[in-house]
Design a protein around this motif. Structure first.
Motif, mmCIF file in Angstrom:
data_model
loop_
_atom_site.group_PDB
_atom_site.id
_atom_site.type_symbol
_atom_site.label_atom_id
_atom_site.label_comp_id
_atom_site.label_asym_id
_atom_site.label_seq_id
_atom_site.Cartn_x
_atom_site.Cartn_y
_atom_site.Cartn_z
ATOM 1 N N VAL A 250 -1.292 -55.478 -61.141
ATOM 2 C CA VAL A 250 -2.620 -55.532 -61.546
ATOM 3 C C VAL A 250 -3.606 -55.919 -60.567
ATOM 4 C CG1 VAL A 250 -3.823 -57.288 -63.109
ATOM 5 C CG2 VAL A 250 -1.692 -56.222 -64.104
ATOM 6 N N LEU A 251 -3.086 -56.770 -59.727
ATOM 7 C CA LEU A 251 -4.248 -56.881 -58.445
ATOM 8 C C LEU A 251 -4.472 -55.662 -57.715
ATOM 9 C CD1 LEU A 251 -2.904 -60.482 -57.326
ATOM 10 C CD2 LEU A 251 -4.963 -60.142 -58.729
ATOM 11 N N ALA A 252 -3.349 -54.973 -57.702
ATOM 12 C CA ALA A 252 -3.649 -53.917 -56.685
ATOM 13 C C ALA A 252 -4.678 -52.751 -57.498
ATOM 14 C CB ALA A 252 -2.218 -52.868 -56.445
ATOM 15 N N SER A 253 -4.491 -52.717 -58.693
ATOM 16 C CA SER A 253 -5.308 -51.777 -59.680
ATOM 17 C C SER A 253 -6.568 -52.296 -59.874
ATOM 18 C CB SER A 253 -4.682 -50.998 -60.805
ATOM 19 O OG SER A 253 -4.353 -52.293 -61.444
ATOM 20 N N LEU B 125 -12.641 -51.908 -61.369
ATOM 21 C CA LEU B 125 -13.866 -52.454 -61.238
ATOM 22 C C LEU B 125 -14.628 -51.338 -60.777
ATOM 23 C CD1 LEU B 125 -13.268 -55.888 -59.834
ATOM 24 C CD2 LEU B 125 -13.888 -55.403 -62.091
ATOM 25 N N ARG B 126 -14.360 -50.573 -59.967
ATOM 26 C CA ARG B 126 -15.227 -49.426 -59.391
ATOM 27 C C ARG B 126 -15.545 -48.459 -60.657
ATOM 28 N NH1 ARG B 126 -11.756 -46.934 -56.363
ATOM 29 N NH2 ARG B 126 -11.433 -48.880 -54.997
ATOM 30 N N GLN B 127 -14.368 -48.180 -61.326
ATOM 31 C CA GLN B 127 -14.772 -47.386 -62.510
ATOM 32 C C GLN B 127 -15.566 -47.900 -63.648
ATOM 33 O OE1 GLN B 127 -10.668 -46.305 -63.893
ATOM 34 N NE2 GLN B 127 -10.388 -44.869 -62.472
ATOM 35 N N LYS B 128 -15.652 -49.135 -63.668
ATOM 36 C CA LYS B 128 -16.695 -49.832 -64.864
ATOM 37 C C LYS B 128 -17.982 -49.666 -64.260
ATOM 38 C CE LYS B 128 -13.565 -52.941 -67.299
ATOM 39 N NZ LYS B 128 -13.431 -54.166 -68.049
ATOM 40 N N ARG B 129 -18.194 -50.177 -62.801
ATOM 41 C CA ARG B 129 -19.674 -49.869 -62.337
ATOM 42 C C ARG B 129 -19.979 -48.328 -62.706
ATOM 43 N NH1 ARG B 129 -17.490 -52.850 -57.951
ATOM 44 N NH2 ARG B 129 -17.202 -51.033 -57.024
ATOM 45 N N GLU B 130 -19.252 -47.596 -62.302
ATOM 46 C CA GLU B 130 -19.603 -45.920 -62.145
ATOM 47 C C GLU B 130 -19.914 -45.790 -63.973
ATOM 48 O OE1 GLU B 130 -19.960 -41.907 -61.274
ATOM 49 O OE2 GLU B 130 -19.908 -43.815 -59.986
ATOM 50 N N ILE B 131 -19.099 -46.299 -64.661
ATOM 51 C CA ILE B 131 -19.566 -46.070 -66.140
ATOM 52 C C ILE B 131 -20.821 -46.709 -66.566
ATOM 53 C CG2 ILE B 131 -19.012 -46.816 -68.564
ATOM 54 C CD1 ILE B 131 -15.907 -46.382 -67.817
#
Length: 97
Positions: free
Chosen positions: A57-60, A65-71
């Motif tokens: 979970v920590l690795a992903s 978070l990057r995908q949520k910012r992109e969305i």
């Protein structure tokens, strides 16, 4: 109906875990820097699986978070584009011929 299936799956997993714990009750020696500890094999495997899940979970988390910012950025771009379309639709048509 879905709740019954969910409960059945949970009960099956608990029974499988208990059988696994009973069949793997042999003690193993866990050595760390200053001391050692004798714990059941099933407990050491359970701890290893939990630690692996936490590390996964920590690795992903960075990618999530990057995908949520992109969305969020793309939704803002869509809002701007929709406002522009609405503004263009509200302009009267001119015919200079």
């Amino acid at each position: 109906m879905l709740k019954i299936i969910y409960i059945a799956v949970i009960v099956l997993l608990v029974i499988t875990g208990l059988v696994f714990a009973v069949l793997n009750a042999e003690p193993v020696q866990f050595n760390y820097y200053f001391d050692s500890l004798s714990i059941p094999l099933s407990l050491s495997m359970l701890v290893a699986m939990i630690l692996g899940a936490i590390l996964g979970v920590l690795a992903s988390a960075g990618a999530i978070l990057r995908q949520k910012r992109e969305i969020h950025r793309l939704r803002k771009a869509v809002d701007v584009a929709e406002k522009e379309i609405n503004n263009l639709r509200s302009l009267p048509l001119r015919d200079d011929h």
